[in-house]
Write an enzyme that holds these catalytic residues in place. Structure first.
Site, mmCIF file in Angstrom:
data_model
loop_
_atom_site.group_PDB
_atom_site.id
_atom_site.type_symbol
_atom_site.label_atom_id
_atom_site.label_comp_id
_atom_site.label_asym_id
_atom_site.label_seq_id
_atom_site.Cartn_x
_atom_site.Cartn_y
_atom_site.Cartn_z
ATOM 1 N N GLU A 442 -10.816 7.638 16.882
ATOM 2 C CA GLU A 442 -12.216 7.162 16.881
ATOM 3 C C GLU A 442 -13.157 8.134 17.581
ATOM 4 O OE1 GLU A 442 -12.205 4.478 14.384
ATOM 5 O OE2 GLU A 442 -14.043 5.016 15.435
HETATM 6 C C1 LIG Z 1 -2.329 7.450 15.365
HETATM 7 C C2 LIG Z 1 -3.623 7.950 14.808
HETATM 8 C C3 LIG Z 1 -4.426 7.102 14.070
HETATM 9 C C4 LIG Z 1 -5.619 7.576 13.503
HETATM 10 N N1 LIG Z 1 -6.365 6.751 12.691
HETATM 11 C C5 LIG Z 1 -7.385 7.299 11.972
HETATM 12 C C6 LIG Z 1 -8.032 6.540 10.937
HETATM 13 O O1 LIG Z 1 -7.738 5.373 10.710
HETATM 14 N N2 LIG Z 1 -8.991 7.164 10.205
HETATM 15 C C7 LIG Z 1 -9.350 8.462 10.418
HETATM 16 O O2 LIG Z 1 -10.211 8.961 9.713
HETATM 17 N N3 LIG Z 1 -8.767 9.199 11.404
HETATM 18 C C8 LIG Z 1 -7.791 8.641 12.178
HETATM 19 N N4 LIG Z 1 -7.170 9.386 13.140
HETATM 20 C C9 LIG Z 1 -7.631 10.732 13.402
HETATM 21 C C10 LIG Z 1 -8.370 10.856 14.727
HETATM 22 O O3 LIG Z 1 -9.585 10.170 14.675
HETATM 23 C C11 LIG Z 1 -8.507 12.358 15.028
HETATM 24 O O4 LIG Z 1 -7.213 12.830 15.364
HETATM 25 C C12 LIG Z 1 -9.493 12.642 16.141
HETATM 26 O O5 LIG Z 1 -10.794 12.325 15.729
HETATM 27 C C13 LIG Z 1 -9.467 14.098 16.592
HETATM 28 O O6 LIG Z 1 -9.452 14.981 15.523
HETATM 29 P P1 LIG Z 1 -8.342 16.145 15.475
HETATM 30 O O7 LIG Z 1 -7.023 15.513 15.685
HETATM 31 O O8 LIG Z 1 -8.526 16.923 14.232
HETATM 32 O O9 LIG Z 1 -8.639 17.038 16.726
HETATM 33 P P2 LIG Z 1 -9.751 18.279 16.848
HETATM 34 O O10 LIG Z 1 -10.979 17.836 16.209
HETATM 35 O O11 LIG Z 1 -9.054 19.473 16.295
HETATM 36 O O12 LIG Z 1 -9.900 18.356 18.380
HETATM 37 C C14 LIG Z 1 -8.941 18.992 19.248
HETATM 38 C C15 LIG Z 1 -9.540 19.035 20.658
HETATM 39 O O13 LIG Z 1 -10.748 19.797 20.634
HETATM 40 C C16 LIG Z 1 -11.810 19.032 21.173
HETATM 41 N N5 LIG Z 1 -13.038 19.370 20.442
HETATM 42 C C17 LIG Z 1 -13.233 19.388 19.110
HETATM 43 N N6 LIG Z 1 -14.506 19.736 18.839
HETATM 44 C C18 LIG Z 1 -15.122 19.930 20.009
HETATM 45 C C19 LIG Z 1 -16.442 20.290 20.385
HETATM 46 N N7 LIG Z 1 -17.415 20.487 19.500
HETATM 47 N N8 LIG Z 1 -16.725 20.379 21.701
HETATM 48 C C20 LIG Z 1 -15.784 20.165 22.647
HETATM 49 N N9 LIG Z 1 -14.517 19.824 22.342
HETATM 50 C C21 LIG Z 1 -14.187 19.712 21.035
HETATM 51 C C22 LIG Z 1 -11.414 17.583 20.992
HETATM 52 O O14 LIG Z 1 -12.052 16.727 21.927
HETATM 53 C C23 LIG Z 1 -9.913 17.657 21.207
HETATM 54 O O15 LIG Z 1 -9.643 17.625 22.587
HETATM 55 C C24 LIG Z 1 -6.009 8.907 13.742
HETATM 56 C C25 LIG Z 1 -5.213 9.753 14.521
HETATM 57 C C26 LIG Z 1 -4.025 9.299 15.023
HETATM 58 C C27 LIG Z 1 -3.144 10.263 15.797
#
Ligand SMILES: Cc1cc2nc3c(=O)[nH]c(=O)nc-3n(C[C@H](O)[C@H](O)[C@H](O)COP(=O)(O)OP(=O)(O)OC[C@H]3O[C@@H](n4cnc5c(N)ncnc54)[C@H](O)[C@@H]3O)c2cc1C
Length: 592
Positions: A442
């Site tokens: 989220e």
């Molecule tokens: C069990 C589970 C359930 C989920 N359910 C859903 C769902 O129902 N629907 C859905 O769409 N998604 C879902 N997700 C996805 C989840 O919302 C994302 O994993 C999350 O938003 C982070 O995206 P990412 O994993 O690509 O990390 P990234 O976006 O790659 O981020 C990696 C790190 O970089 C940081 N970061 C990224 N951009 C910036 C910035 N501009 N400034 C500073 N820091 C930054 C982040 O805070 C994080 O610490 C789920 C994930 C899991 C593991």
């Protein structure tokens, strides 16, 4: 293993004594025929039974068994189907839903208590129904009347569930770069193609149909977030009479193996020209999706609270039962070789930390839920505008802080249990594994901090924050026990905000560097306000009816614990927020 018992007395106290929600309901035309204290209490009692007797018993076996994927079909753990049926028959999917489409129309303040109970009982199970309620909010606010009439009633009844499909393998926090494509079929529908990952409840065996809300881009869409549209894509297409038609061209390619919430299916979803319908306007999909995301963000904060409450209950039961060492002041129980853990100062410190943060967290999430209720039900436009501003400001704080505290509390609970918290038997290690995701999905807590400081504070020059700080100052009287301490931190927060705003005008990295510490500092002030309000309500209740004196006196002691031992954390967070960007960018990539 401690059984879960819903903290009903606390919930009622927060709703009626701290925030006087029942008085507000009676003043709002849309609610005064629907809900009063008696009805709300009856709903809470039923919710407590459902959480304790139906949902909680599934938590451990659901974790052990997990979900199974077989050729695109997903099987949930044993018992989930029956529990989901009971959940749906009780009308819980539509508790806060729009009555025009079969929802019960209950206020969010009440639904928030239900959410907490369900999340304490089992985070993994509760994810399935929670996404449907959020999807209905987005559909209700942005979709055509036809889509509303077709899709909302079966989601409220639990016959169908919902999902939100945002994330792609290369696009998580940065949704502007998604690649899922939508083509206009020219008949009012669209063909959507792309792969979404990590989709909670993307496929399962609990409901007849699954309604996906999917972000995608039309071919001529502008680059970035302004080119995203939102589509409703059903697993089974729906005939004009509401019956299910042919299967849509979408499938679940796999489910993830993961750290926790094993009972919740986290799915790779493939959309192969799947038929979907536009929700809201073309290229305004992110705004429409935010209706769902803001709801889910409050819900995820409450997930953190739910886990934290369960951790407290288990740790307290253990500390009463487990005997180790003697009390430093005197042996308490001379008939046994050792005293219960509860005699030790350090154990009491850990339990009181959890108790103080949980009770403030419950009050805080209820306060934010109340802003959503005011924004929805109050007949007064000015009141609605202010409540909308406060809800916008505080949603990222609830999401991030309650989940950060959620993990902390589950780990502190583990510490109270010692080695028994690390092994499987007591269920505490599952709680730690399960709650961890709440800080990540989220929108990560880092992204929540950017939302708070960048969008909700910087973009309006602190106007929303000003509303909050005015309310804190106005409601704090000089004679209140903690007034001086609280008002001092409010002044410091205001100065901190002004300095960060001015730093960020000179240094584009300032907001990103300060965000997380700033959010933490703001949250500790909000919790201070909550404790001041709880303490005043307890004193008032004690003076007016005199019942439950020991329980009410405990509120005052816990308030003192918060102000002396926990609020000081504000100062370290504020100092870190002010540290600037110098060192963060002083190292070259090679020096890391
Ligand atoms: C069990 C589970 C359930 C989920 N359910 C859903 C769902 O129902 N629907 C859905 O769409 N998604 C879902 N997700 C996805 C989840 O919302 C994302 O994993 C999350 O938003 C982070 O995206 P990412 O994993 O690509 O990390 P990234 O976006 O790659 O981020 C990696 C790190 O970089 C940081 N970061 C990224 N951009 C910036 C910035 N501009 N400034 C500073 N820091 C930054 C982040 O805070 C994080 O610490 C789920 C994930 C899991 C593991």
């Amino acid at each position: 293993m401690a059984d879960y018992q819903a903290p009903l007395r606390d919930m009622r106290f927060v709703m009626y004594d701290v925030f006087r929600a029942d008085e507000q309901w009676s003043l709002w035309p849309a609610l005064n025929q629907t809900i009063d204290r008696e009805t709300a209490d009856a709903i809470l009692e039923e919710a407590a039974k459902l959480a304790a007797k139906t949902i909680a018993p599934l938590n451990r076996p659901g974790d052990e068994q997990g979900c199974q994927w077989d050729n695109g079909e997903v099987t949930t753990p044993a018992g989930y189907k029956e529990a989901y049926r009971l959940f749906s028959e009780g009308g819980w999917n539509g508790l806060g839903g729009n009555p025009d489409y079969g929802g019960m129309g209950m206020p969010k303040v009440l639904a928030a208590q239900f959410d907490e109970m369900a999340c304490s009982a089992s985070l993994a199970f509760t994810l399935y129904p929670s996404l449907g309620a959020g999807a209905c909010l987005a559909i209700d606010a942005h979709a055509s009347d036809d889509l509303k009439a077709t899709y909302m009633p079966p989601i409220y009844s639990g016959q169908w569930t919902g999902t939100m499909c945002l994330t792609e393998s290369h696009a998580g926090s940065d949704l502007g770069i998604i690649r899922t494509k939508a083509l206009d079929n020219g008949d009012g529908s669209y063909a959507i193609t792309g792969t979404k990952i990590f989709i909670t409840g993307g496929e399962h065996d609990l409901s007849e149909n699954i309604i996906h809300l999917v972000l995608a881009k039309l071919p001529d869409a502008p680059a970035g977030p302004k080119g995203i549209s939102l589509f409703l894509i059903p697993k089974f297409l729906v005939n004009p009479d509401g019956s299910l038609g042919e299967r849509n061209t979408l499938s679940c390619g796999a489910i993830e193996k993961k750290m926790g919430i094993h009972g919740s299916a986290t799915c790779v979803m493939n959309f192969d020209g799947a038929k979907g319908y536009l929700v809201g306007e073309v290229n305004k999909g992110l705004n429409a999706m935010f209706t769902m995301m803001n709801y889910e963000r409050l819900h995820v904060g409450i997930q953190g609270l739910g886990a934290s409450e369960m951790s407290y209950q288990r740790a307290l039961a253990y500390a009463r039962d487990r005997r180790q060492g003697r009390s430093a002041s005197s042996a308490q129980q001379t008939d046994t070789a050792a005293d219960p853990l509860l005699v030790h100062g350090d154990i009491r410190r850990m339990l009181l930390n959890m108790k103080a943060l949980n009770e403030a967290g419950r009050a805080f999430s209820t306060y934010v839920a109340m802003q959503l209720d005011i924004a929805k039900f109050s007949p007064d436009q000015q009141e609605r505008d202010k409540a909308n501003a406060l809800a916008a400001l505080l949603t990222p704080v609830v999401k991030a802080f309650l989940t950060d505290i959620g993990l902390d509390s589950c780990i502190v609970g583990q510490q109270v249990l010692g080695g028994h918290g690390y092994i499987r038997e007591w269920g505490q290690e599952q709680l730690v594994r399960d709650v961890r995701i709440t800080q990540i999905y989220e929108g990560t807590n880092g992204i929540q901090a950017l939302d708070l400081l960048g969008r909700k504070i910087f973009q309006n020059d602190g106007a929303y924050l000003g509303l909050l700080l005015n309310d804190i100052r106005r409601s704090t009287k000089p004679e209140d026990e903690f007034a001086e301490t609280l008002l001092n931190t409010v002044d410091q927060l205001e100065k901190l905000t002004a300095r960060l705003l001015s730093q960020s005008r000179r240094d584009p990295d300032a907001i990103n560097a300060a965000g997380v510490d700033y959010l933490t500092a703001l949250a500790y002030v909000c919790y201070g306000w909550m404790w001041l309000s709880i303490s005043k309500a307890a004193a008032h209740k004690l003076a007016s009816c005199g019942s439950d004196p020991a329980w009410l006196a405990a509120k005052q002691v816990t308030a003192r614990h918060y102000f002396t031992r926990l609020l000081p954390r504000f100062h370290s967070a504020a100092a870190a927020a002010l540290a600037g960007t110098g060192e963060l960018f002083a190292l070259s990539e090679d020096q890391f």
